[in-house]
Design a protein around this motif. Structure first.
Motif, mmCIF file in Angstrom:
data_model
loop_
_atom_site.group_PDB
_atom_site.id
_atom_site.type_symbol
_atom_site.label_atom_id
_atom_site.label_comp_id
_atom_site.label_asym_id
_atom_site.label_seq_id
_atom_site.Cartn_x
_atom_site.Cartn_y
_atom_site.Cartn_z
ATOM 1 N N ARG A 66 -30.051 21.492 -33.554
ATOM 2 C CA ARG A 66 -31.505 21.546 -33.633
ATOM 3 C C ARG A 66 -31.933 22.894 -34.186
ATOM 4 O O ARG A 66 -31.503 23.941 -33.711
ATOM 5 N N THR A 69 -38.047 22.169 -35.364
ATOM 6 C CA THR A 69 -38.358 20.755 -35.112
ATOM 7 C C THR A 69 -37.467 19.817 -35.911
ATOM 8 O O THR A 69 -37.700 18.615 -35.936
ATOM 9 N N LYS A 71 -33.354 18.528 -37.188
ATOM 10 C CA LYS A 71 -31.957 18.506 -36.784
ATOM 11 C C LYS A 71 -31.104 18.542 -38.035
ATOM 12 O O LYS A 71 -31.469 17.992 -39.073
#
Length: 75
Positions: A66, A69, A71
């Motif tokens: 992560r 916001t 990944k």
């Protein structure tokens, strides 16, 4: 009336997590009755402290990290 389309959904969710995610994540799960008498399932996942987490899918293990916001898949 229920908005859930799968029987025993809590057990199904827990089995998917056990099979597909490593390190183990234990979600909070409950059924909630809405105003229109519709029953929905709510699940919330606490922030884990055993990162990184690995997704197991189709005999592969995928590691995601992560970043803010988003990944990012590694490897």
């Amino acid at each position: 009336m229920s908005g859930l389309r799968r029987g025993n959904i809590e057990k199904w969710i827990m089995n998917v997590i056990l099979e597909k995610v490593y390190h183990l994540v234990m979600p909070f799960y409950e059924h909630v009755k809405m105003d229109d008498n519709l029953m929905v399932a709510i699940q919330a996942f606490p922030q884990g402290n055993a990162s990184p987490y690995i997704l197991r899918y189709r005999d592969e293990e995928k590691l995601f990290i992560r970043v803010a916001t988003s990944k990012i898949k590694t490897g």
